[in-house]
Design a protein around this motif. Structure first.
Motif, PDB file in Angstrom:
ATOM      1  N   UNK A   7      97.992 105.931 122.235  1.00  0.00           N
ATOM      2  CA  UNK A   7      97.935 107.145 121.415  1.00  0.00           C
ATOM      3  C   UNK A   7      97.328 106.889 120.044  1.00  0.00           C
ATOM      4  N   UNK A   8      97.221 105.626 119.678  1.00  0.00           N
ATOM      5  CA  UNK A   8      96.668 105.330 118.358  1.00  0.00           C
ATOM      6  C   UNK A   8      95.168 105.609 118.312  1.00  0.00           C
ATOM      7  N   UNK A   9      94.551 105.732 119.474  1.00  0.00           N
ATOM      8  CA  UNK A   9      93.116 106.020 119.508  1.00  0.00           C
ATOM      9  C   UNK A   9      92.912 107.453 119.983  1.00  0.00           C
ATOM     10  N   UNK A  10      92.651 108.368 119.037  1.00  0.00           N
ATOM     11  CA  UNK A  10      92.605 109.793 119.370  1.00  0.00           C
ATOM     12  C   UNK A  10      91.525 110.150 120.394  1.00  0.00           C
ATOM     13  N   UNK A  78      83.962 102.028 127.299  1.00  0.00           N
ATOM     14  CA  UNK A  78      84.279 100.714 127.856  1.00  0.00           C
ATOM     15  C   UNK A  78      84.802  99.705 126.836  1.00  0.00           C
ATOM     16  N   UNK A  79      84.103  99.548 125.740  1.00  0.00           N
ATOM     17  CA  UNK A  79      84.507  98.501 124.784  1.00  0.00           C
ATOM     18  C   UNK A  79      85.852  98.836 124.164  1.00  0.00           C
ATOM     19  N   UNK A  80      85.979 100.074 123.705  1.00  0.00           N
ATOM     20  CA  UNK A  80      87.218 100.463 123.042  1.00  0.00           C
ATOM     21  C   UNK A  80      88.410 100.319 123.991  1.00  0.00           C
ATOM     22  N   UNK A  84      91.627  97.732 123.789  1.00  0.00           N
ATOM     23  CA  UNK A  84      92.991  98.260 123.702  1.00  0.00           C
ATOM     24  C   UNK A  84      93.843  97.765 124.878  1.00  0.00           C
ATOM     25  N   UNK A  85      93.228  97.656 126.052  1.00  0.00           N
ATOM     26  CA  UNK A  85      93.941  97.145 127.225  1.00  0.00           C
ATOM     27  C   UNK A  85      94.365  95.691 126.981  1.00  0.00           C
TER      28      UNK A  85
END
Ligand SMILES: [Zn+2]
Length: 183
Positions: A7-10, A78-80, A84-85
């Motif tokens: 959730x930190x990445x809108x 993909x990168x983001x 995060x994963x």
């Protein structure tokens, strides 16, 4: 915890949030052997898949790479999402390291460099037990974060199970704690 990271990445889509969330749980698939172990505990040749493989198969760099690769294949951003994963996955390992001592006092050291090397066995002498108070506090804090995010942004971890349940949950939250009217 994984959902809080997601959730930190809108900009993440619902599916991408699910990937990041699952990455924080997936190391424990190596604990599924507990079913076989429990079922065969009184058998003549009991299986010890849980004792042998929990904190081994899924808690290492090799598995992190597998999970990150799957994320890279299936995510749009993909990168983001891959980063995060990886972050979410390693938060799980960190949490195990600091606060998951077993009831029998076992530290479950993490063979982080598997399958490349078995030389590294991560453990921390200050590790607290799985049911110790810091874990209750962290859990409480994360639930609070989840409730605040869900009310604010209109979705909760329930979105991974059912959109309808998610909508009902958010609606209930907003009825109880209304959003300020925007002018
Ligand atoms: Zn674990």
């Amino acid at each position: 915890m994984g959902w809080a990271v997601a959730s930190s990445a809108p900009s993440l889509s619902k599916r991408e949030r699910a990937m990041v969330t699952w990455a924080s749980v997936v190391p424990d698939v190596d604990g599924l052997g507990i079913i076989a172990e429990r079922l065969t505990q009184n058998a003549r040749h009991p299986l010890t898949w849980w004792s042998d493989y929990h904190h081994v198969l899924g808690h290492n760099l090799g598995f992190a790479i597998v999970v990150a690769t799957l994320a890279a294949i299936f995510a749009k951003q993909k990168i983001k999402v891959t980063l995060l994963v990886l972050f979410s996955f390693h938060l799980h390992l960190l949490a195990d390291l600091v606060g998951a001592r077993g009831p029998d006092g076992d530290q479950w050291p993490i063979p982080y460099l598997l399958p490349f090397s078995n030389q590294v066995q991560l453990a921390w002498s200050g590790q607290w037990a799985l049911n110790a108070w810091p874990n209750m506090v962290i859990t409480g804090g994360l639930i609070a974060i989840m409730l605040i995010c869900a009310r604010q942004r209109g979705f909760s971890p329930l979105e991974m199970l059912s959109s309808k349940a998610d909508a009902l949950f958010v609606h209930a939250l907003r009825t109880r704690f209304p959003l300020k009217a925007t002018k």
